[in-house]
Design a protein around this motif. Structure first.
Motif, PDB file in Angstrom:
ATOM      1  N   PHE A 224     -10.382   1.621  -2.843  1.00  0.00           N
ATOM      2  CA  PHE A 224      -8.832   1.471  -3.293  1.00  0.00           C
ATOM      3  C   PHE A 224      -8.473  -0.108  -2.886  1.00  0.00           C
ATOM      4  CE2 PHE A 224      -4.655   0.838  -1.241  1.00  0.00           C
ATOM      5  CZ  PHE A 224      -3.663   1.066  -2.381  1.00  0.00           C
TER       6      PHE A 224
ATOM      7  N   LYS B 266     -10.202  -2.440  -5.496  1.00  0.00           N
ATOM      8  CA  LYS B 266      -9.799  -2.093  -6.996  1.00  0.00           C
ATOM      9  C   LYS B 266      -8.278  -2.262  -7.133  1.00  0.00           C
ATOM     10  CE  LYS B 266     -13.233   1.065  -8.448  1.00  0.00           C
ATOM     11  NZ  LYS B 266     -13.499   2.538  -9.034  1.00  0.00           N
ATOM     12  N   ASP B 267      -7.292  -1.566  -6.338  1.00  0.00           N
ATOM     13  CA  ASP B 267      -5.968  -1.517  -6.750  1.00  0.00           C
ATOM     14  C   ASP B 267      -5.587  -2.891  -5.795  1.00  0.00           C
ATOM     15  OD1 ASP B 267      -4.898   1.680  -7.416  1.00  0.00           O
ATOM     16  OD2 ASP B 267      -7.069   1.073  -6.892  1.00  0.00           O
ATOM     17  N   ILE B 268      -5.608  -2.917  -4.589  1.00  0.00           N
ATOM     18  CA  ILE B 268      -5.024  -4.126  -4.007  1.00  0.00           C
ATOM     19  C   ILE B 268      -5.587  -5.159  -4.690  1.00  0.00           C
ATOM     20  CG2 ILE B 268      -5.115  -5.338  -1.646  1.00  0.00           C
ATOM     21  CD1 ILE B 268      -3.365  -2.823  -1.669  1.00  0.00           C
TER      22      ILE B 268
ATOM     23  N   GLN C 209     -10.941  -7.446  -9.735  1.00  0.00           N
ATOM     24  CA  GLN C 209     -11.388  -6.525  -8.746  1.00  0.00           C
ATOM     25  C   GLN C 209     -12.357  -7.295  -8.080  1.00  0.00           C
ATOM     26  OE1 GLN C 209     -13.019  -2.819 -10.578  1.00  0.00           O
ATOM     27  NE2 GLN C 209     -10.958  -2.216 -11.347  1.00  0.00           N
TER      28      GLN C 209
ATOM     29  N   ARG D 255       0.037   9.231  -4.559  1.00  0.00           N
ATOM     30  CA  ARG D 255      -1.422   9.605  -4.444  1.00  0.00           C
ATOM     31  C   ARG D 255      -1.773  10.700  -3.292  1.00  0.00           C
ATOM     32  NH1 ARG D 255      -5.847   5.721  -5.469  1.00  0.00           N
ATOM     33  NH2 ARG D 255      -5.235   4.180  -6.775  1.00  0.00           N
TER      34      ARG D 255
ATOM     35  N   ALA E 103      -6.373  -6.031  -7.525  1.00  0.00           N
ATOM     36  CA  ALA E 103      -5.756  -6.146  -8.646  1.00  0.00           C
ATOM     37  C   ALA E 103      -4.449  -6.653  -8.757  1.00  0.00           C
ATOM     38  CB  ALA E 103      -5.735  -4.736  -9.761  1.00  0.00           C
ATOM     39  N   MET E 104      -3.571  -6.001  -7.791  1.00  0.00           N
ATOM     40  CA  MET E 104      -2.157  -6.273  -7.436  1.00  0.00           C
ATOM     41  C   MET E 104      -1.774  -7.677  -7.220  1.00  0.00           C
ATOM     42  SD  MET E 104       1.014  -5.341  -6.997  1.00  0.00           S
ATOM     43  CE  MET E 104       0.872  -3.742  -7.091  1.00  0.00           C
TER      44      MET E 104
ATOM     45  N   LEU F  30       2.093   1.670  -3.595  1.00  0.00           N
ATOM     46  CA  LEU F  30       0.899   2.050  -4.317  1.00  0.00           C
ATOM     47  C   LEU F  30       0.581   3.323  -4.357  1.00  0.00           C
ATOM     48  CD1 LEU F  30      -1.111  -0.995  -4.535  1.00  0.00           C
ATOM     49  CD2 LEU F  30       0.371  -0.539  -6.251  1.00  0.00           C
ATOM     50  N   CYS F  31       0.660   4.085  -2.810  1.00  0.00           N
ATOM     51  CA  CYS F  31       0.053   5.415  -2.690  1.00  0.00           C
ATOM     52  C   CYS F  31       1.303   6.593  -2.572  1.00  0.00           C
ATOM     53  CB  CYS F  31      -0.517   5.477  -1.406  1.00  0.00           C
ATOM     54  SG  CYS F  31      -2.257   4.066  -1.436  1.00  0.00           S
TER      55      CYS F  31
ATOM     56  N   THR G 173       0.866  -1.369  -0.027  1.00  0.00           N
ATOM     57  CA  THR G 173       0.034  -0.128   0.070  1.00  0.00           C
ATOM     58  C   THR G 173       0.800   1.286   0.024  1.00  0.00           C
ATOM     59  OG1 THR G 173      -1.813  -1.235   1.313  1.00  0.00           O
ATOM     60  CG2 THR G 173      -1.917   1.245   1.260  1.00  0.00           C
TER      61      THR G 173
END
Length: 231
Positions: free
Chosen positions: A136, A139-141, A149, A124, A143-144, A120-121, A117
């Motif tokens: 977040f 979606k992001d976590i 999602q 941001r 997908a990572m 990724l941030c 995290t």
């Protein structure tokens, strides 16, 4: 200068997605063995201290009363009690070992989720509210770690969010020759690290959360995320 730039922002390195699956399988098996050894060592030390008179023995737990049957002899009753007591003891040891494994997997997940995290941030801005933070995660976590999602997000608007993945990758290929119930029981161990990843990600975003995974039908997995009402 180039070396300093590479150190501050190292290049991305990629691995085959199947490698993570194999790694988690081996990690769970290793932690199971480690937990069993640690539990046996602790029980041995406790027994040695009891025998040396350093600590009092644990209070005996009375066995459950057997159901009365017509024409049941005293010998049958004693045998039944002994077998039930042994079965209960074995199950308690198994549950204790699995709880240790789940705790260790969750702690590993917290560490991994927090670090990912932060990466990724890095560029941001701050999230406006808790819903943005949860999105977040969805979606992001997701997908990572799991190449997709979240399929469904629900909330009661009072700090509880339910994240549902209908094809949760870590448990997609799990099965058991002992049947559906045993497969679901084993799958719960594999949901501990993902729960920790969610918890660690939210902690790095400034949210103290409680994450409870639930599996009732493979390969679906649901995570209930509870955040303080003040957030």
């Amino acid at each position: 200068m180039n070396s300093l730039t590479a150190l501050a922002d190292p290049p991305q390195r990629y691995i085959d997605s199947a490698a993570m699956d194999y790694f988690i399988i081996e990690m769970v098996n290793t932690l199971k063995i480690s937990a069993a050894v640690a539990t046996a060592r602790t029980k041995k030390l406790e027994q040695e201290m009891i025998e040396a008179g350093l600590v009092p023995p644990p209070a005996a737990i009375p066995p459950p009363l057997p159901l009365k049957k017509e024409k049941e002899s005293a010998r049958d009753s004693v045998t039944s009690l002994a077998s039930r007591s042994g079965s209960a003891t074995g199950k308690a040891t198994l549950d204790e070992d699995e709880e240790i494994v789940r705790t260790r997997l969750e702690n590993i997940g917290v560490h991994v989720g927090a670090n990912i995290t932060e990466k990724l941030c890095r560029d941001r801005g701050m999230f406006a509210d808790t819903l943005d933070a949860i999105k977040f995660i969805c979606k992001d976590i997701w997908a990572m770690f799991w190449d997709k999602q979240v399929d469904n997000l629900r909330t009661n608007h009072r700090g509880i969010y339910v994240l549902q993945d209908n094809q949760f990758k870590p448990i997609t290929r799990l099965s058991s020759w002992e049947g559906r119930a045993e497969a679901i029981r084993r799958a719960k161990i594999y949901s501990a690290m993902p729960a920790g990843i969610i918890k660690g990600a939210l902690s790095r975003l400034g949210y103290n959360s409680t994450v409870a995974p639930e599996i009732t039908s493979l390969p679906q997995c649901t995570f209930q995320v509870k955040l303080p009402k003040s957030t």
